[in-house]
Write an enzyme that holds these catalytic residues in place. Structure first.
Site, PDB file in Angstrom:
ATOM      1  N   LYS A 153      -0.818   2.304  17.120  1.00 16.87           N
ATOM      2  CA  LYS A 153      -0.063   1.709  16.011  1.00 16.87           C
ATOM      3  C   LYS A 153      -0.410   2.467  14.748  1.00 16.87           C
ATOM      4  CE  LYS A 153       2.681  -1.975  15.364  1.00 16.87           C
ATOM      5  NZ  LYS A 153       3.539  -2.707  16.312  1.00 16.87           N
TER       6      LYS A 153
HETATM    7  P1  NAD Z   1      11.456  -6.461   9.806  1.00 18.72           P
HETATM    8  O1  NAD Z   1      10.865  -5.695   8.689  1.00 18.72           O
HETATM    9  O2  NAD Z   1      12.789  -6.085  10.326  1.00 18.72           O
HETATM   10  O3  NAD Z   1      11.513  -8.024   9.416  1.00 18.72           O
HETATM   11  C1  NAD Z   1      10.381  -8.746   8.981  1.00 18.72           C
HETATM   12  C2  NAD Z   1      10.831 -10.109   8.531  1.00 18.72           C
HETATM   13  O4  NAD Z   1       9.679 -10.891   8.184  1.00 18.72           O
HETATM   14  C3  NAD Z   1      11.727 -10.079   7.281  1.00 18.72           C
HETATM   15  O5  NAD Z   1      12.748 -11.047   7.394  1.00 18.72           O
HETATM   16  C4  NAD Z   1      10.757 -10.472   6.168  1.00 18.72           C
HETATM   17  O6  NAD Z   1      11.419 -11.075   5.068  1.00 18.72           O
HETATM   18  C5  NAD Z   1       9.883 -11.468   6.902  1.00 18.72           C
HETATM   19  N1  NAD Z   1       8.608 -11.710   6.233  1.00 18.72           N
HETATM   20  C6  NAD Z   1       7.760 -10.786   5.700  1.00 18.72           C
HETATM   21  N2  NAD Z   1       6.715 -11.405   5.135  1.00 18.72           N
HETATM   22  C7  NAD Z   1       6.903 -12.734   5.328  1.00 18.72           C
HETATM   23  C8  NAD Z   1       6.168 -13.889   4.973  1.00 18.72           C
HETATM   24  N3  NAD Z   1       5.016 -13.801   4.306  1.00 18.72           N
HETATM   25  N4  NAD Z   1       6.653 -15.099   5.338  1.00 18.72           N
HETATM   26  C9  NAD Z   1       7.829 -15.212   6.004  1.00 18.72           C
HETATM   27  N5  NAD Z   1       8.568 -14.148   6.364  1.00 18.72           N
HETATM   28  C10 NAD Z   1       8.105 -12.926   6.023  1.00 18.72           C
HETATM   29  O7  NAD Z   1      10.349  -6.441  10.975  1.00 18.72           O
HETATM   30  P2  NAD Z   1      10.571  -6.669  12.526  1.00 18.72           P
HETATM   31  O8  NAD Z   1      10.727  -5.342  13.161  1.00 18.72           O
HETATM   32  O9  NAD Z   1      11.581  -7.732  12.755  1.00 18.72           O
HETATM   33  O10 NAD Z   1       9.120  -7.203  12.955  1.00 18.72           O
HETATM   34  C11 NAD Z   1       8.760  -8.580  12.871  1.00 18.72           C
HETATM   35  C12 NAD Z   1       7.583  -8.833  13.792  1.00 18.72           C
HETATM   36  O11 NAD Z   1       7.941  -8.461  15.122  1.00 18.72           O
HETATM   37  C13 NAD Z   1       6.306  -8.055  13.480  1.00 18.72           C
HETATM   38  O12 NAD Z   1       5.188  -8.839  13.848  1.00 18.72           O
HETATM   39  C14 NAD Z   1       6.408  -6.862  14.412  1.00 18.72           C
HETATM   40  O13 NAD Z   1       5.151  -6.279  14.674  1.00 18.72           O
HETATM   41  C15 NAD Z   1       6.989  -7.540  15.628  1.00 18.72           C
HETATM   42  N6  NAD Z   1       7.643  -6.628  16.565  1.00 18.72           N
HETATM   43  C16 NAD Z   1       8.664  -5.810  16.190  1.00 18.72           C
HETATM   44  C17 NAD Z   1       9.272  -4.983  17.130  1.00 18.72           C
HETATM   45  C18 NAD Z   1      10.451  -4.118  16.792  1.00 18.72           C
HETATM   46  O14 NAD Z   1      11.008  -3.491  17.733  1.00 18.72           O
HETATM   47  N7  NAD Z   1      10.910  -4.052  15.570  1.00 18.72           N
HETATM   48  C19 NAD Z   1       8.809  -4.974  18.454  1.00 18.72           C
HETATM   49  C20 NAD Z   1       7.783  -5.833  18.814  1.00 18.72           C
HETATM   50  C21 NAD Z   1       7.206  -6.657  17.869  1.00 18.72           C
END
Ligand code: NAD
Length: 424
Positions: A114
């Site tokens: 990561k």
């Molecule tokens: P993203 O940047 O697209 O979205 C993140 C979201 O979280 C946004 O809506 C943001 O406003 C919100 N957010 C941020 N801080 C916040 C807070 N303090 N309280 C409430 N909401 C908050 O990111 P993503 O890719 O959707 O990732 C979200 C989670 O999923 C992370 O934990 C990431 O590690 C995990 N994840 C993502 C992927 C991927 O393919 N993108 C894969 C596996 C896991």
């Protein structure tokens, strides 16, 4: 016999502390492989880099970046890159470790890695964002590569950032290396289905968990925290299956509507300004009220450590689908288990993204691209096979799905470690 790591002092609910306690819980199920478990409690390699850029106003700014390769026993490192003001080495270590468990849980030929930069990208211009991405890529270029460690998008990073990373790495090695990152735009070797893959995996595992609980998705009430790539796609798929999205929280605040939010109107507003700007579609409530909203399914899809003991006590959900990585602290996990709330853990629930990243990497190497139906059929099959095996393990040992996922994954990782032997 092993010395403690000197550069991290995890607390109980910190991401690395949470990860360590999850590993400790699996030890009784590892049999003779338990002698290798220490290998999971420390990253193989951690790189801290200085990322200096010239800002648009002519000043020079320095940011701290990281790339951690937690374990590569089963294959190259794999894992996203996060741009966020709260990123720390400890957080990236935990996220890289969860990737090791996840890739093994779905049996992809990868280890876990990561990366991240401690920066608020919302405060950067497009020009500054490109510069910080390119300099960071160049700095970590000494340890990443199509056969060694393959980054992907995570919080606040996307296809454009992957395109800049691919280009920078390619410039440095003197050829076009599409396989160095996944989550790229389609015309640069990206894969159909990648953007929606993580949300789709949350839906596929959630639908199966609901079926096993005897919960009808039609009319089921769902609360979603985090409305980005993962949360909004999962919400859309559940809504298509007849569920009602009754609460959504993002970094701007919380909106609720017990009749179900109109996603077709909410998503474009949320993408541009955040969910709070969709005032006409529901009621804006204080953030802490999100955790009391009457719901059947809770989907944390934002950051780590969100489901605390107190929030676990008050949620009305019967099913928690961990779209985010590490959203539940260990004490909350125990409370949810005691209260009979089923948790589909991150390391299987959100594995759809890395699975289609694997498809993208395979397609890049073969220069032969699959259609979206083929991607989705293969994704669903891999997720369901993995989930069924984990469920059988949970039933056999009478353990939670999380510990069962760790049991399946750690056996694969530590078996590989044992068979490879220690070098020299
Ligand atoms: P993203 O940047 O697209 O979205 C993140 C979201 O979280 C946004 O809506 C943001 O406003 C919100 N957010 C941020 N801080 C916040 C807070 N303090 N309280 C409430 N909401 C908050 O990111 P993503 O890719 O959707 O990732 C979200 C989670 O999923 C992370 O934990 C990431 O590690 C995990 N994840 C993502 C992927 C991927 O393919 N993108 C894969 C596996 C896991």
């Amino acid at each position: 016999m092993s010395e403690k790591l000197s550069f991290v002092a995890p607390t109980a609910n910190s991401p690395w502390g949470t990860y360590l306690s999850q590993v400790d819980r699996v030890v009784p199920y590892l049999g003779p492989l338990a002698r290798w478990v220490e290998t999971l409690k420390r990253p193989k390699r951690a790189l801290i880099v200085d990322v200096p850029i010239e800002m648009d106003d002519g000043t020079i700014a320095h940011y701290e970046g990281y790339r951690v390769q937690h374990n590569m026993s089963r294959g190259p490192g794999k894992g996203g890159v996060r741009f966020h003001p709260d990123v720390t080495l400890e957080e990236v270590m935990a996220l890289s470790a969860w990737m090791t468990i996840k890739t093994a849980a779905v049996n992809l030929p990868y280890g876990g890695a990561k990366g991240g930069i401690r920066v608020d990208p919302k405060k950067l211009s497009q020009n500054e964002l490109e510069k910080i991405t390119r300099r960071y890529t160049s700095e970590i270029g000494i340890i990443i590569g199509p056969h060694t460690d393959i980054p992907a998008p995570d919080v606040n990073t996307n296809g454009q950032i992957m395109a800049w990373m691919m280009d920078t790495y390619s410039m440095n090695v003197g050829g076009t290396a599409t396989g160095v990152v996944t989550g790229k735009p389609l015309h640069l070797g990206g894969s159909l289905g990648r953007v929606k893959a993580t949300g789709r995996g949350v839906f596929v595992t959630g639908r199966e968990a609901a079926r096993r609980l005897g919960m009808d998705l039609r009319g089921a009430r769902i609360a979603v925290q985090g409305f980005g790539n993962v949360g909004s796609v999962a919400a859309e798929l559940f809504a298509e299956a007849g569920a009602k999205i009754v609460a959504v929280q993002d970094h701007t605040g919380t909106i609720v509507n017990s009749n179900g939010l109109d996603l077709a109107r909410l998503i474009p507003v949320a993408n541009k300004e955040g969910v709070v700007a969709f005032k006409a579609g529901g009621d804006i409530v204080p953030n802490e009220d999100f955790w009391n909203v009457a719901c059947d399914i809770l989907i944390p899809a934002a950051l780590e450590g969100q489901i605390t003991a107190e929030r676990a006590q008050k949620t009305t959900a019967k099913l928690v689908l961990e779209g985010a990585n590490g959203p539940t602290v260990p004490q909350a996990d125990d409370i949810l288990a005691e209260r009979g709330v089923l948790v589909v853990p991150d390391v299987i629930c959100n594995a759809g993204g890395v699975t289609v990243s694997y498809f993208e990497w395979v397609q890049d190497f073969s220069s032969f691209f699959w259609d979206e139906d083929e991607i989705n059929v293969r994704l669903d099959r891999i997720m369901m096979n993995a989930l069924n095996q984990i469920w059988d393990t949970a039933d056999k040992h009478k353990i939670t799905l999380r510990t069962a996922t760790y049991a399946v994954a750690c056996e694969r990782i530590l078996m590989a470690r044992q068979e490879r032997g220690l070098y020299p």
